[in-house]
Design a protein around this motif. Structure first.
Motif, PDB file in Angstrom:
ATOM      1  N   GLY A 161       9.690 -41.996   8.031  1.00 53.74           N
ATOM      2  CA  GLY A 161       9.742 -43.417   8.681  1.00 53.74           C
ATOM      3  C   GLY A 161       8.855 -43.660   8.670  1.00 53.74           C
ATOM      4  N   ILE A 162       8.011 -42.651   8.336  1.00 47.77           N
ATOM      5  CA  ILE A 162       6.977 -42.972   8.667  1.00 47.77           C
ATOM      6  C   ILE A 162       5.635 -43.757   7.463  1.00 47.77           C
ATOM      7  N   GLU A 163       5.192 -45.271   7.349  1.00 51.17           N
ATOM      8  CA  GLU A 163       4.966 -45.393   6.261  1.00 51.17           C
ATOM      9  C   GLU A 163       3.525 -45.210   6.250  1.00 51.17           C
ATOM     10  N   SER A 164       2.562 -44.837   5.517  1.00 52.78           N
ATOM     11  CA  SER A 164       1.458 -44.169   5.247  1.00 52.78           C
ATOM     12  C   SER A 164       0.678 -44.883   3.819  1.00 52.78           C
ATOM     13  N   THR A 165      -0.853 -45.613   4.111  1.00 50.29           N
ATOM     14  CA  THR A 165      -0.993 -45.348   2.191  1.00 50.29           C
ATOM     15  C   THR A 165      -2.756 -44.341   2.753  1.00 50.29           C
ATOM     16  N   ARG A 166      -3.205 -43.819   3.644  1.00 51.89           N
ATOM     17  CA  ARG A 166      -4.149 -43.744   3.955  1.00 51.89           C
ATOM     18  C   ARG A 166      -4.303 -42.233   2.954  1.00 51.89           C
ATOM     19  N   SER A 167      -5.787 -41.923   2.382  1.00 51.88           N
ATOM     20  CA  SER A 167      -6.170 -40.889   2.237  1.00 51.88           C
ATOM     21  C   SER A 167      -6.522 -39.939   3.221  1.00 51.88           C
ATOM     22  N   TRP A 168      -5.672 -38.449   3.139  1.00 51.22           N
ATOM     23  CA  TRP A 168      -5.578 -38.199   3.526  1.00 51.22           C
ATOM     24  C   TRP A 168      -7.715 -37.246   3.568  1.00 51.22           C
ATOM     25  N   VAL A 169      -7.586 -37.099   2.018  1.00 53.26           N
ATOM     26  CA  VAL A 169      -9.209 -36.280   1.734  1.00 53.26           C
ATOM     27  C   VAL A 169      -9.935 -38.086   2.181  1.00 53.26           C
ATOM     28  N   GLY A 170      -9.860 -39.190   2.015  1.00 57.21           N
ATOM     29  CA  GLY A 170     -11.027 -39.617   2.137  1.00 57.21           C
ATOM     30  C   GLY A 170     -11.303 -40.228   3.396  1.00 57.21           C
ATOM     31  N   ASN A 171     -10.908 -39.560   4.397  1.00 54.64           N
ATOM     32  CA  ASN A 171     -10.959 -40.322   5.324  1.00 54.64           C
ATOM     33  C   ASN A 171     -12.090 -39.382   6.462  1.00 54.64           C
ATOM     34  N   PRO A 172     -12.931 -39.462   6.525  1.00 54.74           N
ATOM     35  CA  PRO A 172     -13.733 -38.419   7.368  1.00 54.74           C
ATOM     36  C   PRO A 172     -13.130 -38.216   8.890  1.00 54.74           C
ATOM     37  N   SER A 254     -14.778 -33.594  -2.143  1.00 59.28           N
ATOM     38  CA  SER A 254     -15.338 -34.668  -2.100  1.00 59.28           C
ATOM     39  C   SER A 254     -16.565 -34.691  -3.461  1.00 59.28           C
ATOM     40  N   ASN A 255     -16.173 -34.544  -4.487  1.00 61.49           N
ATOM     41  CA  ASN A 255     -16.703 -34.630  -5.515  1.00 61.49           C
ATOM     42  C   ASN A 255     -18.152 -34.745  -5.712  1.00 61.49           C
ATOM     43  N   GLY A 256     -17.878 -32.908  -4.820  1.00 57.62           N
ATOM     44  CA  GLY A 256     -19.375 -32.565  -4.885  1.00 57.62           C
ATOM     45  C   GLY A 256     -20.632 -33.322  -3.994  1.00 57.62           C
ATOM     46  N   GLY A 259     -18.880 -36.015   1.063  1.00 57.20           N
ATOM     47  CA  GLY A 259     -18.180 -37.356   1.830  1.00 57.20           C
ATOM     48  C   GLY A 259     -16.588 -36.598   2.008  1.00 57.20           C
ATOM     49  N   PRO A 260     -16.143 -37.645   2.616  1.00 54.98           N
ATOM     50  CA  PRO A 260     -16.780 -39.260   3.024  1.00 54.98           C
ATOM     51  C   PRO A 260     -17.545 -38.958   4.075  1.00 54.98           C
ATOM     52  N   ALA A 261     -18.286 -39.473   4.463  1.00 47.64           N
ATOM     53  CA  ALA A 261     -19.823 -39.559   5.929  1.00 47.64           C
ATOM     54  C   ALA A 261     -20.300 -37.934   5.927  1.00 47.64           C
ATOM     55  N   ASP A 262     -19.897 -37.539   5.285  1.00 45.23           N
ATOM     56  CA  ASP A 262     -21.259 -35.659   5.329  1.00 45.23           C
ATOM     57  C   ASP A 262     -19.878 -35.202   6.043  1.00 45.23           C
ATOM     58  N   SER A 263     -18.827 -35.512   5.767  1.00 46.91           N
ATOM     59  CA  SER A 263     -17.797 -34.805   6.669  1.00 46.91           C
ATOM     60  C   SER A 263     -17.374 -33.317   6.679  1.00 46.91           C
ATOM     61  N   THR A 264     -16.944 -33.588   4.968  1.00 39.64           N
ATOM     62  CA  THR A 264     -17.024 -32.181   3.992  1.00 39.64           C
ATOM     63  C   THR A 264     -18.314 -31.290   3.653  1.00 39.64           C
TER      64      THR A 264
END
Length: 317
Positions: A161-172, A254-256, A259-264
């Motif tokens: 019941g928790i709707e989420s469309t965020r990309s966990w790997v795309g969020n800093p 992070s595709n090398g 990112g995002p924002a140097d978080s990885t």
């Protein structure tokens, strides 16, 4: 004619003592057998390390001869390269968070698997499998998909019941946590070592404590933990070194880019970018030597502090 003694028995010559090889030849023989290994050590370890140390003090980009610049690369790291400092921070967080979580998870599963139940060997093999494939490129790609916007994690949250469309790997804010989760998931190797340590603890200790009225938690804290501290220390050293050298998950997720924002932006990933993307091999060599020194310092500190919490069977620390 045969010579006889006074008693009439034939006199035979005494056997000659066995010949011994010269001491010098005996001393050289082990080194002859070690020669292939010594050649490999000098050619593939010591030699490249010496060359890397020299290159760390040069300006070298593959296209021209190295130019000696002294310690400028080392000064640049800590004074004029914010991305380098960011990579140090990301790696420090990764090591400090992922290693304790991985060891705690491995120990918990080792305690569950240290039981005489039917099919326990199959369970142990299944739980060990992630360590065999956890650092591979394929698993890192799968991990990026699982934590993507349309991945398995968001689908599972939707069922709750928790709707989420965020990309966990795309969020800093969450990208680094996904890589930490991947490292925790590869708990198989420390789990097997913990299992071996648990098997060495005499069952009579637990039986005596149970007779004295000690509960499961008391037995765990007063028997299991102290006697298992050498194994914890061993796993801590190994997994800390591995965490400092982590590269594949951050590169794939992070595709090398880090990112995002140097978080990885792991230390090793930034080293790779400098050496093989920007072709600043001198700067990358300096980074490699700083990493080597950092790992040596952390390992040395762990050994110094171990005397306060690691207990051995003979009563020494």
């Amino acid at each position: 004619m045969t010579t006889t003694t006074l008693e009439g028995r034939p006199l035979t010559a005494s056997p000659e003592p066995p010949r011994r090889r010269p001491a010098g030849r005996r001393a050289i023989a082990p080194y002859l057998f070690l020669t292939p290994w010594l050649i490999g050590l000098l050619a593939f370890v010591v030699g490249p390390m010496i060359v890397s140390l020299y290159l760390s003090m040069t300006d070298y980009n593959f296209l021209q001869d190295p130019t000696f610049i002294g310690f400028d690369n080392y000064v640049r790291m800590f004074t004029s390269d914010p991305r380098y400092l960011a990579s140090v921070g990301v790696t420090a967080v990764y090591v400090l968070v992922s290693v304790p979580l991985q060891l705690a998870f491995a120990l918990g599963l080792a305690l569950l698997l240290d039981r005489a139940i039917a099919g326990i060997s199959i369970y142990r093999a299944v739980f060990y499998l992630p360590s065999l494939i956890g650092s591979s490129v394929a698993v890192a790609v799968l991990w990026r998909t699982v934590f993507g916007a349309d991945g398995l994690v968001n689908s599972a949250l939707g069922l709750l019941g928790i709707e989420s469309t965020r990309s966990w790997v795309g969020n800093p804010d969450t990208a680094l946590m996904t890589i930490i989760a991947l490292n925790v998931w590869t708990f198989g190797s420390p789990m097997i070592i913990f299992l071996a340590g648990l098997r060495q603890i005499p069952r009579s200790y637990y039986e005596a404590a149970e007779v004295d009225g000690a509960g499961p938690i008391r037995r765990f804290l007063n028997i299991t933990v102290p006697l298992l501290t050498p194994i914890v220390f061993f796993n801590l050293i190994l997994q800390t070194i591995y965490a400092f050298q982590a590269f594949v998950p951050a590169y794939i997720v992070s595709n090398g880019s880090g990112g995002p924002a140097d978080s990885t932006l792991f230390y090793t990933l930034y080293l790779y970018q400098q050496g093989f993307t920007s072709f600043q091999m001198g700067y990358a060599s300096a980074m490699a030597w700083v990493l080597l020194v950092a790992i040596a310092i952390v390992t040395g500190l762990n050994f110094l502090l171990s005397k306060y919490w690691v207990f051995y069977g003979d009563g020494d620390r």
